[in-house]
Design a protein around this motif. Sequence first.
Motif, PDB file in Angstrom:
ATOM      1  N   PHE A   1       8.173  -5.401   5.200  1.00  0.00           N
ATOM      2  CA  PHE A   1       7.106  -6.073   5.933  1.00  0.00           C
ATOM      3  C   PHE A   1       5.839  -5.987   5.087  1.00  0.00           C
ATOM      4  O   PHE A   1       5.697  -5.063   4.292  1.00  0.00           O
ATOM      5  CB  PHE A   1       6.871  -5.405   7.288  1.00  0.00           C
ATOM      6  N   PRO A   2       4.914  -6.908   5.247  1.00  0.00           N
ATOM      7  CA  PRO A   2       3.678  -6.824   4.456  1.00  0.00           C
ATOM      8  C   PRO A   2       2.962  -5.488   4.669  1.00  0.00           C
ATOM      9  O   PRO A   2       2.837  -5.016   5.785  1.00  0.00           O
ATOM     10  CB  PRO A   2       2.830  -7.978   4.995  1.00  0.00           C
ATOM     11  N   CYS A   3       2.557  -4.894   3.570  1.00  0.00           N
ATOM     12  CA  CYS A   3       1.801  -3.643   3.614  1.00  0.00           C
ATOM     13  C   CYS A   3       0.371  -3.989   3.246  1.00  0.00           C
ATOM     14  O   CYS A   3      -0.012  -3.995   2.081  1.00  0.00           O
ATOM     15  CB  CYS A   3       2.406  -2.634   2.648  1.00  0.00           C
ATOM     16  N   ARG A   4      -0.391  -4.301   4.247  1.00  0.00           N
ATOM     17  CA  ARG A   4      -1.740  -4.823   4.038  1.00  0.00           C
ATOM     18  C   ARG A   4      -2.734  -3.709   3.696  1.00  0.00           C
ATOM     19  O   ARG A   4      -2.555  -2.570   4.045  1.00  0.00           O
ATOM     20  CB  ARG A   4      -2.193  -5.558   5.284  1.00  0.00           C
ATOM     21  N   ASP A   5      -3.747  -4.087   2.973  1.00  0.00           N
ATOM     22  CA  ASP A   5      -4.884  -3.242   2.608  1.00  0.00           C
ATOM     23  C   ASP A   5      -4.606  -2.228   1.506  1.00  0.00           C
ATOM     24  O   ASP A   5      -5.498  -1.470   1.148  1.00  0.00           O
ATOM     25  CB  ASP A   5      -5.470  -2.524   3.832  1.00  0.00           C
TER      26      ASP A   5
ATOM     27  N   ILE B   1       5.359   4.806   1.963  1.00  0.00           N
ATOM     28  CA  ILE B   1       4.131   4.899   1.174  1.00  0.00           C
ATOM     29  C   ILE B   1       2.985   4.986   2.179  1.00  0.00           C
ATOM     30  O   ILE B   1       2.949   4.237   3.148  1.00  0.00           O
ATOM     31  CB  ILE B   1       3.963   3.670   0.267  1.00  0.00           C
ATOM     32  N   MET B   2       2.063   5.920   1.948  1.00  0.00           N
ATOM     33  CA  MET B   2       0.971   6.142   2.888  1.00  0.00           C
ATOM     34  C   MET B   2      -0.366   6.124   2.153  1.00  0.00           C
ATOM     35  O   MET B   2      -0.438   6.481   0.982  1.00  0.00           O
ATOM     36  CB  MET B   2       1.155   7.487   3.578  1.00  0.00           C
ATOM     37  N   ALA B   3      -1.389   5.703   2.864  1.00  0.00           N
ATOM     38  CA  ALA B   3      -2.752   5.700   2.331  1.00  0.00           C
ATOM     39  C   ALA B   3      -3.705   5.660   3.516  1.00  0.00           C
ATOM     40  O   ALA B   3      -3.291   5.654   4.674  1.00  0.00           O
ATOM     41  CB  ALA B   3      -2.971   4.492   1.422  1.00  0.00           C
ATOM     42  N   ARG B   4      -4.990   5.639   3.205  1.00  0.00           N
ATOM     43  CA  ARG B   4      -6.018   5.524   4.223  1.00  0.00           C
ATOM     44  C   ARG B   4      -6.968   4.420   3.776  1.00  0.00           C
ATOM     45  O   ARG B   4      -7.435   4.424   2.646  1.00  0.00           O
ATOM     46  CB  ARG B   4      -6.752   6.851   4.379  1.00  0.00           C
ATOM     47  N   SER B   5      -7.222   3.474   4.673  1.00  0.00           N
ATOM     48  CA  SER B   5      -8.119   2.363   4.337  1.00  0.00           C
ATOM     49  C   SER B   5      -9.541   2.879   4.166  1.00  0.00           C
ATOM     50  O   SER B   5      -9.857   4.014   4.532  1.00  0.00           O
ATOM     51  CB  SER B   5      -8.069   1.292   5.422  1.00  0.00           C
ATOM     52  N   SER B   6     -10.414   2.042   3.624  1.00  0.00           N
ATOM     53  CA  SER B   6     -11.809   2.447   3.427  1.00  0.00           C
ATOM     54  C   SER B   6     -12.504   2.789   4.734  1.00  0.00           C
ATOM     55  O   SER B   6     -13.459   3.552   4.763  1.00  0.00           O
ATOM     56  CB  SER B   6     -12.580   1.348   2.695  1.00  0.00           C
ATOM     57  N   SER B   7     -11.997   2.253   5.845  1.00  0.00           N
ATOM     58  CA  SER B   7     -12.569   2.576   7.158  1.00  0.00           C
ATOM     59  C   SER B   7     -11.867   3.767   7.805  1.00  0.00           C
ATOM     60  O   SER B   7     -12.159   4.101   8.947  1.00  0.00           O
ATOM     61  CB  SER B   7     -12.511   1.355   8.071  1.00  0.00           C
ATOM     62  N   GLY B   8     -10.923   4.400   7.089  1.00  0.00           N
ATOM     63  CA  GLY B   8     -10.253   5.597   7.594  1.00  0.00           C
ATOM     64  C   GLY B   8      -8.995   5.334   8.390  1.00  0.00           C
ATOM     65  O   GLY B   8      -8.380   6.262   8.898  1.00  0.00           O
TER      66      GLY B   8
ATOM     67  N   VAL C   1      -7.276   0.431  -1.700  1.00  0.00           N
ATOM     68  CA  VAL C   1      -7.323   1.897  -1.666  1.00  0.00           C
ATOM     69  C   VAL C   1      -7.239   2.452  -3.083  1.00  0.00           C
ATOM     70  O   VAL C   1      -6.728   1.806  -3.995  1.00  0.00           O
ATOM     71  CB  VAL C   1      -6.202   2.506  -0.779  1.00  0.00           C
ATOM     72  N   ASN C   2      -7.770   3.662  -3.258  1.00  0.00           N
ATOM     73  CA  ASN C   2      -7.756   4.315  -4.568  1.00  0.00           C
ATOM     74  C   ASN C   2      -6.563   5.247  -4.745  1.00  0.00           C
ATOM     75  O   ASN C   2      -6.135   5.475  -5.871  1.00  0.00           O
ATOM     76  CB  ASN C   2      -9.040   5.120  -4.773  1.00  0.00           C
ATOM     77  N   GLN C   3      -6.073   5.800  -3.650  1.00  0.00           N
ATOM     78  CA  GLN C   3      -4.980   6.767  -3.724  1.00  0.00           C
ATOM     79  C   GLN C   3      -3.905   6.418  -2.718  1.00  0.00           C
ATOM     80  O   GLN C   3      -4.201   5.909  -1.633  1.00  0.00           O
ATOM     81  CB  GLN C   3      -5.464   8.179  -3.403  1.00  0.00           C
TER      82      GLN C   3
END
Length: 85
Positions: A33-37, A59-66, A41-43
């Motif tokens: 599925f699309p993995c948006r944003d 795969i996990m990350a945190r958007s700029s808004s957290g 992200v930097n990391q």
Amino acid sequence: VRGFQLSGWNWLDDHHIMVDNGPGQNYLVSFNFPCRDLNAVNQIGYTSTVGTLSKLDRIMARSSSGIPINCPIGSLYKLERLPRQ
């Protein structure tokens, strides 16, 4: 991928990223599925079962808004350099 240690990554599009497992060990990660944003992200991180990376992981990350980004891996492909002709 046994003994996977994330050493770098590149965003390709909403369905694909390339991850590095050290020099010359690159893998294409495809998402079902699309993995948006992820492009913003930097990391990134990943879930792992005993030091492996497989299509059972995410795969996990945190958007700029957290906001958490959590993307199930659909498939993994080892990338190989083709010899010049």
